[in-house]
Design an enzyme around this catalytic site. Structure first.
Site, PDB file in Angstrom:
ATOM      1  N   HIS A   1       7.793  -8.113  -7.298  1.00 56.42           N
ATOM      2  CA  HIS A   1       8.314  -8.995  -6.255  1.00 56.42           C
ATOM      3  C   HIS A   1       9.482  -9.848  -6.747  1.00 56.42           C
ATOM      4  O   HIS A   1      10.081 -10.574  -5.955  1.00 56.42           O
ATOM      5  CB  HIS A   1       7.205  -9.905  -5.723  1.00 56.42           C
ATOM      6  CG  HIS A   1       6.115  -9.171  -5.005  1.00 56.42           C
ATOM      7  ND1 HIS A   1       6.350  -8.360  -3.915  1.00 56.42           N
ATOM      8  CD2 HIS A   1       4.776  -9.105  -5.231  1.00 56.42           C
ATOM      9  CE1 HIS A   1       5.213  -7.835  -3.484  1.00 56.42           C
ATOM     10  NE2 HIS A   1       4.243  -8.260  -4.275  1.00 56.42           N
TER      11      HIS A   1
ATOM     12  N   GLU B   1      -6.831  -6.360  -6.899  1.00 56.22           N
ATOM     13  CA  GLU B   1      -6.352  -7.198  -5.799  1.00 56.22           C
ATOM     14  C   GLU B   1      -6.726  -6.655  -4.429  1.00 56.22           C
ATOM     15  O   GLU B   1      -6.180  -7.099  -3.413  1.00 56.22           O
ATOM     16  CB  GLU B   1      -4.834  -7.367  -5.910  1.00 56.22           C
ATOM     17  CG  GLU B   1      -4.075  -6.067  -6.105  1.00 56.22           C
ATOM     18  CD  GLU B   1      -2.596  -6.279  -6.374  1.00 56.22           C
ATOM     19  OE1 GLU B   1      -2.063  -7.330  -5.985  1.00 56.22           O
ATOM     20  OE2 GLU B   1      -1.973  -5.379  -6.969  1.00 56.22           O
TER      21      GLU B   1
ATOM     22  N   ASP C   1      -3.664 -11.493  -2.841  1.00 60.76           N
ATOM     23  CA  ASP C   1      -3.888 -10.189  -2.228  1.00 60.76           C
ATOM     24  C   ASP C   1      -5.369  -9.856  -2.131  1.00 60.76           C
ATOM     25  O   ASP C   1      -5.798  -9.191  -1.183  1.00 60.76           O
ATOM     26  CB  ASP C   1      -3.148  -9.105  -3.000  1.00 60.76           C
ATOM     27  CG  ASP C   1      -1.664  -9.075  -2.666  1.00 60.76           C
ATOM     28  OD1 ASP C   1      -1.334  -8.968  -1.473  1.00 60.76           O
ATOM     29  OD2 ASP C   1      -0.838  -9.162  -3.581  1.00 60.76           O
TER      30      ASP C   1
END
Length: 254
Positions: free
Chosen positions: A44, A148, A174
């Site tokens: 990310h 996650e 997540d």
């Protein structure tokens, strides 16, 4: 290179920063603080191959362990960042033993994995020769599977049983999204805190390293109470925002 392993072997908690900003001077500033490691986020964050190589070198020069989160299922990148000198590779969305085996294949030399020979840059970075790198690197580096999702939790025992998986990194946001089926994360909330505790306990029993992301000192202290081995606190945008706040909060014209 041995420092991360030494900290883990001694039972000391490894404190990590988390960064996706690629600016070298920014990373130098982060490395001035009392972190043992820095997670460089390619999933990310904004790192590409050139900037991740430079970032790893920046951290190594300042005796901070470089940990790299790769993009989803980018096993070629997993091998590359190890060649660049990463001391841990974090792979997102490892949901099954098959995912874990693909991860190991890219990050471990034979006979455990299928990583091709090319450690000369990493060996040079740590000022050792290639043979020493081959003999020691698997003992000094980590392959961390991100847990996650509910699926990953259901398959946890099979994932950590895969030879070459050193441990897990818990992604609390997540994880909460998956369990709650709500796109708004509730990290370490009532729906997942017991799940987190169970993940840590099961990994401990299996002799696997545990790591986790936290947004603030309160969550980090909670993770430390659970005896999580590697704890990251905050991330680059919060470091910047919190650093700006004292400079403008006392102004009488805003």
């Amino acid at each position: 290179m041995r420092r991360l392993k030494q900290l883990l072997d001694s039972g000391d908690t490894v404190l990590s920063a988390w960064c996706g900003i690629t600016d070298p001077r920014y990373l130098e500033t982060i490395a001035e603080h009392e972190f043992d490691a820095v997670v460089l986020d390619m999933q990310h964050g904004f790192f590409d191959e050139t900037s991740i190589q430079n970032a790893i070198a920046t951290l190594v020069a300042r005796d901070k362990a470089p940990l790299v989160r790769i993009p989803l299922a980018r096993w070629d990148t997993a091998s590359r960042v190890m060649d660049f000198g990463a001391l841990a590779v974090i792979a997102p969305m490892i949901n099954s033993a098959d995912d874990a085996r693909a991860f190991v294949a890219a990050t471990r030399f034979v006979p455990v994995g299928e990583r091709s020979f090319g450690p000369r840059h990493a060996a040079s970075l740590y000022r050792i020769d290639s043979n020493e790198y081959l003999q020691e690197f698997d003992q000094c580096s980590l392959a961390l599977a991100m847990i996650e999702t509910r699926e990953a939790y259901d398959n946890l025992d099979q994932i950590i049983a895969v030879e070459g998986i050193d441990g897990v990194l818990i992604g609390p946001g997540d994880l909460s999204i998956s369990f709650r089926q709500n796109p708004v994360p509730d990290a370490y909330g009532v729906d997942t805190i017991d799940v987190v505790k169970d993940i840590v306990a099961r990994c401990k029993r299996a002799g696997k390293t545990t790591a986790a992301f936290s947004f603030d000192p309160e969550a980090a202290n909670m993770l430390n109470q659970l005896e999580v081995d590697i704890i990251s606190v905050g991330l680059d945008v919060t470091y910047i925002a919190d650093g700006v706040k004292p400079h403008i909060s006392g102004l009488d014209f805003r």
